[in-house]
Design a protein around this motif. Sequence first.
Motif, PDB file in Angstrom:
ATOM      1  N   ARG A 147       0.891  -1.368  -0.119  1.00  0.00           N
ATOM      2  CA  ARG A 147       0.634  -0.093   0.123  1.00  0.00           C
ATOM      3  C   ARG A 147       0.810   1.140  -0.396  1.00  0.00           C
ATOM      4  O   ARG A 147       1.322   1.893   0.835  1.00  0.00           O
ATOM      5  CB  ARG A 147      -0.554   0.025   1.460  1.00  0.00           C
ATOM      6  N   ARG A 148       0.686   2.081  -0.645  1.00  0.00           N
ATOM      7  CA  ARG A 148       1.685   2.785  -1.374  1.00  0.00           C
ATOM      8  C   ARG A 148       0.571   4.628  -1.453  1.00  0.00           C
ATOM      9  O   ARG A 148      -0.531   4.239  -1.991  1.00  0.00           O
ATOM     10  CB  ARG A 148       3.262   2.806  -2.273  1.00  0.00           C
ATOM     11  N   PRO A 149       0.951   5.614  -0.988  1.00  0.00           N
ATOM     12  CA  PRO A 149       0.524   6.783  -1.371  1.00  0.00           C
ATOM     13  C   PRO A 149       0.250   7.308  -2.161  1.00  0.00           C
ATOM     14  O   PRO A 149       1.200   6.751  -3.473  1.00  0.00           O
ATOM     15  CB  PRO A 149       1.027   7.913   0.022  1.00  0.00           C
ATOM     16  N   SER A 167       5.036   3.921   3.060  1.00  0.00           N
ATOM     17  CA  SER A 167       4.484   2.470   2.175  1.00  0.00           C
ATOM     18  C   SER A 167       4.521   1.472   3.309  1.00  0.00           C
ATOM     19  O   SER A 167       5.486   1.217   4.227  1.00  0.00           O
ATOM     20  CB  SER A 167       4.926   2.388   1.264  1.00  0.00           C
ATOM     21  N   ASP A 189      -4.390   5.432  -1.548  1.00  0.00           N
ATOM     22  CA  ASP A 189      -3.621   4.920  -1.646  1.00  0.00           C
ATOM     23  C   ASP A 189      -3.573   3.941  -3.801  1.00  0.00           C
ATOM     24  O   ASP A 189      -4.935   3.865  -4.014  1.00  0.00           O
ATOM     25  CB  ASP A 189      -3.906   3.758  -1.342  1.00  0.00           C
TER      26      ASP A 189
END
Length: 293
Positions: free
Chosen positions: A103-105, A115, A155
């Motif tokens: 999961r990363r912005p 992340s 995300d």
Amino acid sequence: MTLLAALQQRYASLLPYLLLPLLAWQLDELPPRLLPAAGTLLGVALWLHFYRQYRHVADTPTTTSQAAAQGYCECFGEAAALDGPPLVTPFGGMRCVWYQAERRPNGRQQRPQRSERLCSDDSFRLLDRRGEIIVQPAGASIEARHQRSWHDGDDVLSERWIAIGDPLYALGELRSLGGQPDRQAFRDDLQLTLNEWKQDPAQLLRRFDQNGDGTLSSEEWEHARQTAHGEVGRNHRALAAIPLSHHLQRPADRRPFIISWRSPQDTASALRRLAWSHAACALLATLWLTRSG
């Protein structure tokens, strides 16, 4: 998996070369020979890395679970789960035997966020026509058949996973547990037990010095040996009651540990192409280096 996703997963290590000309264009203050020299060193290092993997895959014969010998080997079959609760990917809920998720912005948030990376280390089974091998994936270089990414609010979520029933190739160190130990194993364990007892002479005398003279006579030493023989025999009978199982894991000597959904032949071909792609990039960087001098 789409063709684009497969290419991204397999050739991601080539992406840094694309950044070198961009950096050279953006950063005029850098020494002109720095970036091409870095490209040459990177290409040679990665060529050696992937060519070494290719040679191990190409030179190691494929074995079956029934004929597998102890040590370094490769196996090919299909993925299956162990008994117990089902394993699913953390974001998409896909049934699997292994996953890697992130999961990363997406870069539009007002405040930076970290992340989140998740990876399964649960063991799973490799089934072939003769039986099964337990694969312990911790530390492996894994190429998964399935991959997807999508947006979830602010995300970006991405997942790779090995699904139940996928083709499964594994190259690593094989260890067998349980089953009836052979005669050589009995002799080795007997000698090991006696050596351990000798390392504590006081305890050895307390147990077997029957006349209390501070030394072990030949008869007393034979008694100690028979006692060790009985202990090893009991341990081996307990082992014989445990069903034999084969476990594939990361080699202790740093040889490659590879898991893939491709066949042994396709895995070797992919690594060979990747190795020579890095060699070609190293050559181009060297030509760039000579022209910038």
